[in-house]
Design a protein around this motif. Structure first.
Motif, short mmCIF file in Angstrom:
data_model
loop_
_atom_site.label_atom_id
_atom_site.label_comp_id
_atom_site.label_asym_id
_atom_site.label_seq_id
_atom_site.Cartn_x
_atom_site.Cartn_y
_atom_site.Cartn_z
N ALA A 637 45.52 143.02 31.69
CA ALA A 637 44.12 142.74 31.98
C ALA A 637 43.57 143.72 33.02
O ALA A 637 44.19 143.95 34.06
CB ALA A 637 43.98 141.31 32.49
N ALA A 638 42.42 144.33 32.72
CA ALA A 638 41.80 145.28 33.63
C ALA A 638 41.14 144.54 34.79
O ALA A 638 40.49 143.50 34.59
CB ALA A 638 40.77 146.12 32.89
N ASN A 639 41.29 145.08 36.00
CA ASN A 639 40.76 144.45 37.21
C ASN A 639 39.74 145.33 37.88
O ASN A 639 39.72 146.55 37.70
CB ASN A 639 41.89 144.20 38.23
CG ASN A 639 42.72 143.00 37.88
OD1 ASN A 639 42.23 142.04 37.31
ND2 ASN A 639 44.00 143.07 38.20
N ILE A 640 38.90 144.70 38.71
CA ILE A 640 38.11 145.38 39.71
C ILE A 640 38.81 145.14 41.05
O ILE A 640 39.10 143.99 41.39
CB ILE A 640 36.66 144.87 39.75
CG1 ILE A 640 35.94 145.17 38.42
CG2 ILE A 640 35.89 145.50 40.91
CD1 ILE A 640 34.55 144.59 38.32
N GLU A 641 39.09 146.21 41.79
CA GLU A 641 39.77 146.08 43.08
C GLU A 641 38.81 146.41 44.21
O GLU A 641 37.94 147.27 44.06
CB GLU A 641 40.97 147.03 43.15
CG GLU A 641 42.03 146.77 42.09
CD GLU A 641 43.14 147.81 42.12
OE1 GLU A 641 42.94 148.86 42.77
OE2 GLU A 641 44.18 147.59 41.49
N GLY A 667 38.35 139.46 38.62
CA GLY A 667 37.28 139.60 37.64
C GLY A 667 37.81 139.44 36.23
O GLY A 667 39.01 139.48 35.97
N ALA A 668 36.87 139.26 35.27
CA ALA A 668 37.25 139.14 33.87
C ALA A 668 37.74 140.49 33.34
O ALA A 668 37.30 141.55 33.79
CB ALA A 668 36.06 138.66 33.05
N MET A 698 28.60 146.05 33.88
CA MET A 698 27.70 145.44 32.90
C MET A 698 27.49 146.39 31.74
O MET A 698 27.66 147.61 31.86
CB MET A 698 26.35 145.12 33.55
CG MET A 698 26.42 144.12 34.70
SD MET A 698 24.83 143.87 35.51
CE MET A 698 24.65 145.43 36.38
N GLN A 699 27.07 145.80 30.60
CA GLN A 699 26.67 146.58 29.44
C GLN A 699 25.56 145.82 28.72
O GLN A 699 25.70 144.63 28.43
CB GLN A 699 27.84 146.82 28.48
CG GLN A 699 27.49 147.78 27.34
CD GLN A 699 28.67 148.09 26.45
OE1 GLN A 699 29.57 147.25 26.28
NE2 GLN A 699 28.69 149.29 25.87
N LEU A 704 30.15 142.14 32.26
CA LEU A 704 31.49 142.16 31.68
C LEU A 704 32.53 141.67 32.67
O LEU A 704 33.50 141.00 32.30
CB LEU A 704 31.86 143.58 31.23
CG LEU A 704 30.92 144.25 30.22
CD1 LEU A 704 31.43 145.64 29.89
CD2 LEU A 704 30.79 143.41 28.97
N SER A 705 32.34 142.01 33.95
CA SER A 705 33.31 141.60 34.98
C SER A 705 32.66 141.72 36.34
O SER A 705 31.83 142.62 36.57
CB SER A 705 34.55 142.48 34.92
OG SER A 705 35.53 142.03 35.84
N THR A 706 33.02 140.84 37.25
CA THR A 706 32.55 140.93 38.63
C THR A 706 33.60 140.34 39.56
O THR A 706 34.34 139.42 39.17
CB THR A 706 31.20 140.21 38.83
OG1 THR A 706 30.72 140.47 40.16
CG2 THR A 706 31.34 138.71 38.62
#
Length: 756
Positions: A637-641, A667-668, A698-699, A704-706
């Motif tokens: 799963a891709a993360n925001i760090e 994040g998602a 966002m797109q 998409l993730s926060t």
């Protein structure tokens, strides 16, 4: 000594806890002094703890036993109050059949000790108390430094007594017990991490790994290291002995282009996890993370964290490389003093494949003049015969590297000392090395210790399997305290903006859509300026877009703006819309990076500033700020760090993550597709409890993730620079401007201040 004397002493040492020992308060005679506790390092044998030496029991089984294993062992005696000490008596285990080696020190406060009985031996003729008179001294603490006996390296004492005069002191009702440490060699625990077995709060570690893909070796800093970080490839606990293993392969990443060899090595950090103190400051001037020679100017000594120093280690070399060019095979650096650019000492162990034993030698690499090599045990030659007095693989030995200042007229001469202590206790002492002409006794110079395994071979044909392996069983360093004050350095580095910025007002700072086709802050009021941070080819601009050229090479760009000082309830938000190229990478963790920084008023940031692992740029050092990173198409799963700059002096801004502390991630999960448009945001908000950092992707207006993270108690409130960086092979296949598949194209970057 007869039993009558022993019995009279027992009346004084108060064998029953709670009984007060006699003390001659007039201090014109001599009597027995109470010893309220006896403690050691916790590495004593089974039930033979230090408290047995003050229980009044002369049974040999009621003794203190602690094996030296190449280093002295200390028995610390507390008299409960400062007394006038005139003599000490010791009943040695098997004292009638062997002599024990020891010295005695005293201290008024437990911190400052002086030797009152120089190293010598016991008489070897009695099991009773053997008395040693000393010149009267005021002390609360006595320390017996025991150094083994004629038969082995065990230190064993049945009973001790102290004599003098002073004030009456009560013995505690219960004995003070020293907690026993560990189960492996030297009390190390094979089940614990290196950070639990050793004090690593004053070190960081570098390994040959490049897990972040930035092209240079990875480092782990003090707090994470001390908390238990390990790497089963390079840095871990030996499951048999509990020792700290350093494994280094010739294959792998290096610290910089100026380094030819890989390493798994610790670097001394006197700041001990206080990341507000930089690793080093611009120009190579000393700070509170590094130390200097006592021959350095007083200004440098006062600015440093220590003066002169001693590095002590106990270790074994278990494997060295066996293939490659003749002048490189079998050599590994096991300890260093490193200066700004050069090394006062690199200590080598070298064993040739055809030899049974290895050699010890060192290099002195001065700031001025030619490198000097000194053989200590055996020799450093490529074809030397087996050194009969050499050190075998797996043999445990110790080294002591020390710098002292020797007065000579009105000068202080820096002297380098090296001692090797063999496993049988014998010492090999190198001739003191005069460093007066080496160029280190100047204001813009500093020192730090290094220890581990720094390979001297980069030509092995089997670089993954032909490696060096060193195990450390003890490691510490000490320094003299710097002077309390001194003249200021002639050059210092600002740590904060020279003048506070005005409080930020809600509104747009800039909103750049590159309509004029330029990267400068032109006539368009919404424009900003754009600079390179890595390479002159990083930027390409056309009408309506700003390209970050990073397809085949990690690169960065940035913009500066009027500093914005945030107050509680205000947020500085950067929004950036970008298009991905035809090629998107896979498994690129933390590969797209966005940061906001305080510029600290550095005018040099108003322009292109190239920087790389080969050519770092100190203008980027120590800028307070926050960073978000986006994983790009990772297998998991891709993360925001969210990360915070920790003031490390890497000179690369966003090119490496060693200078950043992880605050949180989440994040998602999301993925980047080729030829798509995305919008990201980085928001830094001032809250009552600290600073909140939020990253979003966002797109088409859909989030998409926060992920948000609070940095409690943070004092970062002023920001004046926004930066982007993309690692190589992440977006695009080319690193050349003018090609379509060469990186991200930004179509808008906006910065605004928001108020709640």
């Amino acid at each position: 000594m007869n039993h009558l004397l022993r019995n009279s002493i027992l009346l004084g040492v108060a064998s029953v806890f709670g009984t007060q020992a006699f003390a001659n308060t007039a201090c014109d005679g001599i009597g027995s002094l109470t010893i309220v506790s006896a403690t050691d390092d916790g590495l004593y044998e089974e039930t033979h703890g230090p408290e047995n030496t003050i229980d009044g029991n002369f049974d040999p089984d009621s003794r203190w036993s602690n094996q030296g294993q190449g280093t002295p062992k200390s028995l610390l005696l507390d008299l409960g109050a400062e007394q006038t000490v005139k003599s000490l008596a010791i009943a040695w285990y098997k004292g009638d059949s062997r002599k024990s080696t020891f010295e005695v020190e005293t201290s008024p406060d437990g911190a400052r000790f002086e030797t009152v009985r120089a190293e010598g031996q016991s008489g070897g003729g009695t099991r009773d108390l053997e008395r040693y008179d000393i010149a009267p001294v005021q002390a609360q603490y006595l320390r017996i430094n025991a150094k083994g006996n004629e038969a082995n390296d065990w230190n064993s004492i049945v009973e001790v007594a102290a004599y003098g005069c002073g004030t009456p002191v009560d013995k505690p009702d219960q004995p003070v017990l020293t907690e026993r440490q560990g189960a492996g060699l030297y009390g190390l625990d094979p089940e614990k991490t290196p950070g639990e077995n050793f004090d690593l709060a004053g070190w960081y570690v570098t390994t040959p790994a490049d897990d972040d893909g930035d092209g240079t070796s990875d480092s782990v800093y003090e707090n994470e290291l001390a908390a238990g970080w390990t790497d089963p490839r390079y840095f871990y606990t030996d499951p048999a002995t509990g020792g700290m293993v350093f494994r280094v392969t010739p294959a792998g990443a290096k610290t910089s282009a100026n380094t030819s060899y890989t390493r798994t090595e610790l670097r001394g950090m006197l700041r001990r996890g206080d990341y507000a103190i930089q690793t080093r400051i611009e120009g190579g001037y000393p700070n509170k993370n590094n130390w200097v020679f006592s021959s350095a100017p007083l200004s440098a000594q006062a600015a440093s964290a220590g003066v002169d120093g001693t590095l002590r280690a106990t270790l074994s070399v278990n494997q060295v490389t066996r293939q490659g060019k003749a002048y490189q095979v079998g050599r590994v650096v096991i300890g260093q003093i490193h200066a700004k650019n050069d090394e006062p000492i690199r200590l080598y162990y070298r064993k040739l494949p055809q030899n049974k034993y290895g050699s010890i030698y060192f290099a002195h690499d001065p700031e001025t003049g030619k490198e000097v090599w000194v053989d200590v045990i055996g020799g450093r030659g490529d074809r030397i015969a087996n050194p009969e007095d050499g050190i075998a693989l797996d043999e445990i030995f110790s080294y002591e590297i020390k710098v002292t200042g020797r007065p000579e007229g009105d000068r202080i001469i820096p002297m380098l000392h090296l001692k090797i202590i063999r496993d049988d206790g014998t010492e090999v002492v190198a001739e003191p090395f005069d460093m007066r002409d080496s160029g280190f006794s100047v204001e813009d110079e500093f020192m730090f210790f290094k220890a581990g395994a720094y390979t001297g071979n980069n030509t092995s044909p089997a670089p993954e399997t032909d490696f060096d392996r060193v195990i450390f069983y003890a490691l510490d360093y000490t320094h003299d305290a710097p002077p309390a004050d001194g003249p200021p350095l002639t050059k210092t580095t600002a740590q904060r903006s020279p003048a506070p910025a005005a409080p930020a007002s809600p509104g747009i700072v800039f909103d750049d859509s590159f309509a004029d086709g330029g990267r400068d802050d032109g006539s368009d009021a919404s424009d900003s300026n754009w600079w390179t941070t890595s390479n002159s080819s990083s930027i390409e601009v056309s009408q309506g877009r700003l390209g970050l050229v990073s397809g085949g090479s990690g690169r960065g760009i940035r913009t500066t703006f009027a500093p914005q000082m945030l107050t509680e309830g205000h947020t500085l938000k950067a929004s950036f819309t970008f298009e991905t190229p035809a090629t998107t990478g896979h498994d690129r963790g933390a590969a797209f990076r966005v940061g906001l920084f305080d510029t600290l008023g550095r005018g040099a940031l108003e322009g292109d500033l190239s920087a790389s692992s080969k050519s770092p740029n100190a203008t980027y050092d120590g800028l307070p700020g926050y960073l978000i990173t986006y994983d790009v198409n990772t297998a998991e799963a891709a993360n925001i760090e969210v990360r915070k700059h920790n003031d490390q002096a890497l000179g690369r801004l966003l090119g490496g993550l060693d200078a950043w502390d992880m605050l949180g991630e989440g994040g998602a999960s999301y993925r980047f597709a080729a030829g798509q448009t995305y919008t990201g945001t980085l928001a830094v908000a001032k809250r009552a409890e600290g600073v909140e950092i939020t990253g979003t992707l966002m797109q088409d207006g859909e989030v998409l993730s926060t992920f948000s993270q609070i940095d409690p108690g943070s004092d970062i409130d002023t920001l004046g620079m926004l930066a982007f960086h993309v690692n190589s092979k992440t977006f695009g296949s080319s690193k050349s401007p003018g090609e379509t598949d060469n990186g991200l194209d930004f179509t808008n970057v906006k910065l605004e201040v928001l108020a709640e």
